[in-house]
Motif scaffolding. Structure first.
Motif, PDB file in Angstrom:
ATOM      1  N   SER A  80      47.905  84.646  44.429  1.00 27.94           N
ATOM      2  CA  SER A  80      46.807  83.964  45.110  1.00 27.94           C
ATOM      3  C   SER A  80      46.586  82.577  44.509  1.00 27.94           C
ATOM      4  N   ALA A  81      46.745  82.443  43.173  1.00 27.14           N
ATOM      5  CA  ALA A  81      46.555  81.119  42.569  1.00 27.14           C
ATOM      6  C   ALA A  81      47.630  80.152  43.057  1.00 27.14           C
ATOM      7  N   MET A  90      46.752  79.100  46.513  1.00 25.99           N
ATOM      8  CA  MET A  90      45.619  78.163  46.475  1.00 25.99           C
ATOM      9  C   MET A  90      46.107  76.755  46.153  1.00 25.99           C
ATOM     10  N   PHE A  91      46.911  76.632  45.093  1.00 26.05           N
ATOM     11  CA  PHE A  91      47.256  75.278  44.671  1.00 26.05           C
ATOM     12  C   PHE A  91      48.377  74.685  45.505  1.00 26.05           C
ATOM     13  N   VAL A 129      46.214  73.097  48.020  1.00 25.38           N
ATOM     14  CA  VAL A 129      45.617  71.841  47.549  1.00 25.38           C
ATOM     15  C   VAL A 129      46.668  70.733  47.572  1.00 25.38           C
ATOM     16  N   PHE A 176      47.313  69.671  51.088  1.00 23.46           N
ATOM     17  CA  PHE A 176      46.177  68.905  51.600  1.00 23.46           C
ATOM     18  C   PHE A 176      46.262  67.450  51.154  1.00 23.46           C
ATOM     19  N   LEU A 223      45.562  70.906  58.088  1.00 22.37           N
ATOM     20  CA  LEU A 223      44.788  72.081  58.503  1.00 22.37           C
ATOM     21  C   LEU A 223      45.478  73.369  58.052  1.00 22.37           C
ATOM     22  N   VAL A 270      44.840  73.925  54.423  1.00 17.89           N
ATOM     23  CA  VAL A 270      43.506  74.457  54.162  1.00 17.89           C
ATOM     24  C   VAL A 270      43.453  75.948  54.469  1.00 17.89           C
ATOM     25  N   GLU A 271      44.144  76.344  55.544  1.00 19.06           N
ATOM     26  CA  GLU A 271      44.174  77.772  55.869  1.00 19.06           C
ATOM     27  C   GLU A 271      44.818  78.569  54.746  1.00 19.06           C
ATOM     28  N   MET A 284      44.698  77.803  51.611  1.00 18.29           N
ATOM     29  CA  MET A 284      43.692  77.923  50.552  1.00 18.29           C
ATOM     30  C   MET A 284      42.712  79.044  50.877  1.00 18.29           C
ATOM     31  N   LEU A 285      42.259  79.076  52.139  1.00 20.36           N
ATOM     32  CA  LEU A 285      41.271  80.096  52.509  1.00 20.36           C
ATOM     33  C   LEU A 285      41.880  81.494  52.407  1.00 20.36           C
ATOM     34  N   THR A 292      41.798  82.724  48.893  1.00 16.44           N
ATOM     35  CA  THR A 292      40.515  83.287  48.459  1.00 16.44           C
ATOM     36  C   THR A 292      40.320  84.689  49.014  1.00 16.44           C
ATOM     37  N   SER A 335      36.517  81.019  58.989  1.00 19.52           N
ATOM     38  CA  SER A 335      37.523  79.962  58.905  1.00 19.52           C
ATOM     39  C   SER A 335      38.218  79.788  60.250  1.00 19.52           C
TER      40      SER A 335
END
Lengths: 482, 102
Positions: free
Chosen positions: B11-12, B15-16, B19, B22, B32, B35-36, B38-39, B42, B71
């Motif tokens: 998951s980390a 996430m990155f 980022v 992005f 977009l 960002v999805e 990243m979501l 989480t 989201s």
């Protein structure tokens, strides 16, 4: 299930009723296609919103704090006060939107505008009253999704669409960071209720990382300095009325929620120390950087964006002191900032709608042609800068008092020095309106009744709230501390 | 049984990666998508914490469900805005979104 707990949500329910009535009215009273005249007008939403504000203003004195739905929803008198403040602000925004909504391309979209504004307000209500991170997140998104639609409201104007794109991408990014922070906090404690988190968090690295991400996400919403880059573009591109709404209502509610969550969930001493140190530098950066950027702007909306970032710094200054005094000064600051800023925005909207001009250099010699508007703008700017007889002075004073009592004299000194800088750039506009000679100033025009009412309400606020501590003491009796 | 660390590393990384995407992508649609990502990272985090550390309740799962729904709503409005931009300038590269600067 005990249905009587819905009664605690009477504010949300009455706002929802207003939304439904407007929705049905919009269905049946849409503008006539042939004549193009709007049948359904500003009057209905304004009256409904006034009734809603008045209904919820009164009973807040007797009510006690309680919780509903297993602690997901909290009800305290302070939250009612905060919601009433937001109500009044939304009312002023709806009043000043009248002229803009009567434009030909907006006539058919009137209903949508009120719907979006009120749904944003509803989201903020839920966010303010939340006692659980899920509720908080849903409220936050319910407030920011319609907000995006409002920013991109002028469909045919590229600036508006661009502002909307920048706003939604950054809002999504910040929500993702915020959620990641919440998930780490959930991993550290196993619960998402603010109260339980407060008791369980132990200041471990995991919880501190969660806290940092949480503050980052909220910093985007309040537009504090390292996270402010979307603000200027979004404020400039959005319709002026929406900019006013964005700069006051959305910012203020997020700041209040940041305060309550930090107080409840992150009050443990190690964590308190970490967020306090972090906020210290964020506040210094917000106030200083925004002030320096504001000086070089020519577009008035962009100028107000930087002014709003700097004001957000002052607003968050009240958070430093995690006590009842800090909360009181935050709400009072927000109330005063709201009337002053919306007053300035009402003047700007009025000028823009009547002459199409929005640059500071266009305001040269406004006093010759429209002395009353120029005078009102001056009062609002003085209040924003914090000059004594007006309300802005007292709100700044109380915030500084709270920070000083919390033991940050240096921070208060920096903020004070920045007040002087901000006075300089607010006075630039006053100078443009009164002193700068201009061959062809903006032509004399008469504002419509709704705008006048908005201006009168703001002016009343700027003068009356400055008259002493009555309002401050009134708010103080409801506030609670760490 | 898979250790919790491996799941959290996945998951980390997600996430990155999001980022990074992005910050570096030039097309708004690719942004977009980042960002999805990243979501989703989480959501995975919530599910993992719930399953591995706190198996008694369902708070994490519920949060993940709500966050997916929300989201989706946000992406819908983001795409609506992008379609509007495309209609006006026939392009959705971020470099074109530069009418307002400084």
């Amino acid at each position: 299930m005990d249905y009587s707990q819905f009664l605690y949500m009477h504010e949300e329910l009455s706002l929802l009723a207003v939304i439904l009535i407007l929705f049905i009215a919009d269905l049946f009273m849409c503008p006539d296609k042939k004549s193009g005249k709007g049948v359904y007008n500003t009057c209905l939403p304004v009256v409904l919103l006034t009734v809603h504000t008045a209904l919820n203003l009164l009973p807040c004195c007797s009510a006690e704090s309680c919780e509903a739905f297993g602690g997901m929803y909290l009800y305290t008198p302070m939250m009612t006060v905060m919601k009433s403040v937001l109500n009044v602000g939304t009312l002023i925004v709806c009043l000043m939107a009248h002229k803009w909504l009567s434009r030909e391309e907006n006539l058919v979209k009137q209903g949508e505008f009120y719907m979006l504004v009120l749904f944003t307000l509803l989201g903020m209500y839920f966010m303010i009253s939340s006692g659980h991170f899920l509720m908080f997140f849903i409220g936050l998104e319910l407030a920011s999704v319609p907000m995006t639609a409002l920013v991109a409201f002028d469909k045919r104007r590229m600036e508006s669409a661009e502002a909307g794109a920048k706003f939604i991408l950054l809002a999504l990014f910040s929500s993702a960071l915020l959620l990641y922070g919440i998930s780490l906090i959930y991993g550290a404690t196993g619960t998402l209720y603010f109260d339980e988190i407060g008791a369980l968090l132990d200041g471990s690295l995991l919880s501190i990382f969660g806290l940092v991400l949480f503050i980052t996400g909220m910093g985007f919403k309040i537009s504090l300095v390292p996270f402010h880059l979307w603000t200027a573009d979004t404020y400039e591109g959005a319709p002026t009325v929406v900019t006013g709404f964005l700069s006051v209502i959305s910012k203020g509610s997020a700041a209040f929620v940041l305060l309550t969550v930090l107080m409840k969930a992150f009050a443990q001493s190690d964590l308190f120390y970490s967020w306090n140190t972090g906020m210290y530098w964020i506040i210094v950066a917000s106030i200083t950087v925004a002030n320096l950027f504001a000086i070089r702007q020519n577009n008035l909306k962009r100028f107000m964006a930087f002014s709003a970032i700097s004001q957000a710094g002052y607003l968050v200054l009240a958070i430093m002191d995690g006590t009842a005094q800090g909360m009181t000064s935050l709400v009072f600051y927000l109330l005063v900032y709201m009337v002053s800023n919306l007053g300035a925005f009402a003047v700007m909207t009025s000028v823009e709608e009547n002459s199409g001009k929005i640059n500071i250099s266009d305001y040269d010699g406004l006093y010759q042609s429209n002395p009353k508007l120029a005078f009102l703008m001056t009062l609002c700017l003085f209040s924003l800068a914090g000059i004594p007889p007006f309300a802005g002075f007292f709100s700044k004073f109380f915030v500084f008092m709270a920070a000083f009592n919390a033991g940050y004299p240096l921070l208060v000194f920096i903020a004070l020095a920045n007040t002087v800088i901000s006075l300089y750039y607010y006075l630039l506009i006053v100078k443009a309106m009164y002193i700068k000679p201009n061959e062809s100033p903006i032509a004399t025009f008469k504002s419509d009744g709704y705008t006048r009412l908005a201006l009168a309400l703001s002016l009343l606020g700027v003068i009356v709230f400055g008259l002493g501590g009555v309002f401050y003491t009134y708010i103080e009796q409801f506030s609670y501390g760490l | 049984m898979i250790q919790i660390e491996y799941l959290l590393i996945v998951s980390a990384v997600m996430m990155f990666a999001g980022v990074f995407g992005f910050l570096t992508r030039r097309s708004t649609l690719a942004i977009l998508l980042s960002v999805e990502l990243m979501l989703n990272a989480t959501d995975l985090n919530f599910a993992v914490f719930n399953r591995m550390l706190y198996p008694d309740g369902y708070e994490g799962y519920f949060f993940a469900l709500f966050s997916i729904a929300i989201s989706a709503a946000e992406s819908a409005i983001a795409i609506a805005i992008m379609i509007n931009i495309y209609r006006m300038i026939k392009n959705i590269q971020v470099d074109e979104l530069e009418k307002m600067k400084w």
